[in-house]
Design an enzyme around this catalytic site. Structure first.
Site, PDB file in Angstrom:
ATOM      1  N   ASP A   1       0.830  -1.207   0.000  1.00  0.00           N
ATOM      2  CA  ASP A   1       0.000   0.000   0.000  1.00  0.00           C
ATOM      3  C   ASP A   1       0.862   1.254   0.000  1.00  0.00           C
ATOM      4  O   ASP A   1       1.582   1.512   0.968  1.00  0.00           O
ATOM      5  CB  ASP A   1      -0.920  -0.005   1.225  1.00  0.00           C
ATOM      6  CG  ASP A   1      -1.897   1.161   1.213  1.00  0.00           C
ATOM      7  OD1 ASP A   1      -2.209   1.668   0.118  1.00  0.00           O
ATOM      8  OD2 ASP A   1      -2.343   1.564   2.294  1.00  0.00           O
TER       9      ASP A   1
ATOM     10  N   ASP B   1      -1.737   6.346  -6.535  1.00  0.00           N
ATOM     11  CA  ASP B   1      -2.006   5.308  -5.546  1.00  0.00           C
ATOM     12  C   ASP B   1      -2.008   3.931  -6.194  1.00  0.00           C
ATOM     13  O   ASP B   1      -2.646   3.719  -7.229  1.00  0.00           O
ATOM     14  CB  ASP B   1      -3.360   5.586  -4.886  1.00  0.00           C
ATOM     15  CG  ASP B   1      -3.689   4.616  -3.771  1.00  0.00           C
ATOM     16  OD1 ASP B   1      -2.757   4.221  -3.045  1.00  0.00           O
ATOM     17  OD2 ASP B   1      -4.860   4.253  -3.624  1.00  0.00           O
TER      18      ASP B   1
END
Length: 429
Positions: free
Chosen positions: A119, A307
């Protein structure tokens, strides 16, 4: 064409990550790419998309990604709403969490193999640990610190304990992390040897989670934070070149034009990789919106982040509406209003798909124009007879998703505070 295409290569200093995603059934590519040179040092860390091997159609994978996005945006919304709040109701820091890809690694001495979510939107590295008073199910045995000779608890005076937003200190440094969908991890901070492929890295600070809750984590044993904060894996690396994941150490060895743009700092959300989006062009038309549309707000919301954990790109609603209007005008195909795909803008394909012309899409960042190939923003399926824009609308934050990063080498240079990108063929690395 093949059922899988390479998604992207994400490089943190000298940290490259290679992954795969599902390809459109109708090719929309505008150009081919050359294979890049390989480097001698570094190693490859295996990643697996969370939906790989589940016998899902392309649209089912996209729909699952959109559902995960809804949970992730919910978390982001909670993060922004609590960023400047003085309320004592929120007891723990709130992070984005989860992701689209699982990273394979080993922990401890002797090393035990695990998978964890990768992440770029959070910092903490953590895994479930014994004794576990509350743990979710995982496919591998829960890590037992007593069986590792290199496990060591962090003291309250350690810099990583101090870096925690709200540590609890007694005879050990304890942490609590909550996520926007009410999943959480709680435990003790420690250091341990992490092994990536055949390379071991000593004294990586991580959370040894003894109380963990959340269905979103069940496919892995924890999470590897790759954000910009001091707790993340990339921030802890003393010698970045020893942790090259992939076969490339520098974008200077690539073929093609390298574009570089500054990474923007958001004081209220320092972990995210923010970019300065100054404009968008569809076809030959630059969209009419002010740069202030993506400015930071007083509560920390606003802006655009790149992201790894979000499937498609989401733009501020006012900008997405204008972009949709331009696409409708330039695609010159009937709009599909069935809502069957979960995407917000789809068109009905003609019987002869060779006549379909997809308008160019260019993101204008500060000092760098990202001219996306067609397969990075439209998804077509001849069986369904639809072609869709792989983008959506959002409020509060805009996100450059991983479909838009496919077949792209992306260099996050934390020292120079820049992000560079160059198109490549990731499946040939």
């Amino acid at each position: 064409m093949a059922s899988l295409y390479s998604l992207c290569c994400v490089l943190f200093l000298a940290l490259a990550i290679v992954a795969s995603y599902v390809s459109p059934a109708v090719s929309t590519s505008r150009r081919g790419f050359e294979r890049r040179n390989e480097v001698e040092d570094g190693f490859r860390v295996m990643l697996k998309h969370v939906d790989l091997g589940k016998n899902l159609t392309k649209w089912e994978q996209i729909q699952r990604g959109i559902k995960r996005r809804q949970r992730r945006l919910q978390r982001l919304s909670v993060m922004f709403s609590t960023a400047i709040s003085s309320s004592s109701v929120v007891k723990a820091p709130v992070a984005a969490g989860n992701g689209e890809f699982l990273m394979y690694l080993s922990i401890g001495t002797p090393p035990k193999s695990y998978s964890a979510f990768m992440d770029t939107g959070s910092d903490l590295v953590w895994t479930q640990c014994k004794p576990c008073s509350q743990c979710f199910k995982q496919s591998t045995p829960i890590f037992d610190p007593k069986l590792s000779s290199t496990f060591s608890k962090l003291s309250c005076s350690s810099h990583l304990c101090v870096a925690l937003p709200k540590p609890t200190c007694g005879d050990r440094c304890e942490y609590v992390y909550s996520y926007g969908d009410y999943s959480s991890t709680q435990g003790v901070m420690a250091t341990e040897t992490f092994t990536f492929g055949k390379v071991s890295v000593l004294n990586i600070g991580f959370g040894c989670g003894e109380e963990n809750d959340g269905e979103g984590f069940s496919q892995g044993a924890g999470l590897v934070g790759l954000g910009r904060g001091p707790l993340s894996l990339v921030s802890q690396l003393k010698e970045p070149n020893t942790l090259l994941m992939g076969s490339i150490a520098s974008v200077n060895r690539t073929l093609g034009a390298i574009k570089t743009t500054p990474l923007i700092h958001n004081a209220l959300q320092p972990s995210f990789y923010y970019l300065s989006l100054q404009g968008i062009t569809v076809g030959r038309t630059r969209l009419p919106f002010n740069e202030s549309t993506f400015a930071f707000q007083d509560d920390g919301s606003g802006g655009l982040i790149i992201d790894s954990g979000t499937t498609i790109t989401y733009l501020e609603e006012s900008v997405f509406n204008v972009l949709s209007e331009r696409f409708i005008k330039q695609m010159k195909l009937p709009v599909d209003n069935s809502g069957s795909t979960g995407l917000e803008l789809c068109f009905i394909l003609p019987s002869d798909t060779s006549k379909v012309k997809v308008p160019k899409l260019i993101f204008h960042f500060d000092g760098a124009d990202l001219d996306l190939p067609g397969e990075n923003y439209v998804i077509a399926d001849s069986n369904m007879g639809l072609i869709c824009l792989a983008m959506g609308r959002s409020n509060g934050i805009s996100i450059l998703g991983n479909i838009q990063q496919q077949n792209m080498l992306v260099l996050h240079d934390l020292k120079k505070k820049t992000l560079s990108f160059v198109q490549t063929q990731c499946h040939k690395l």
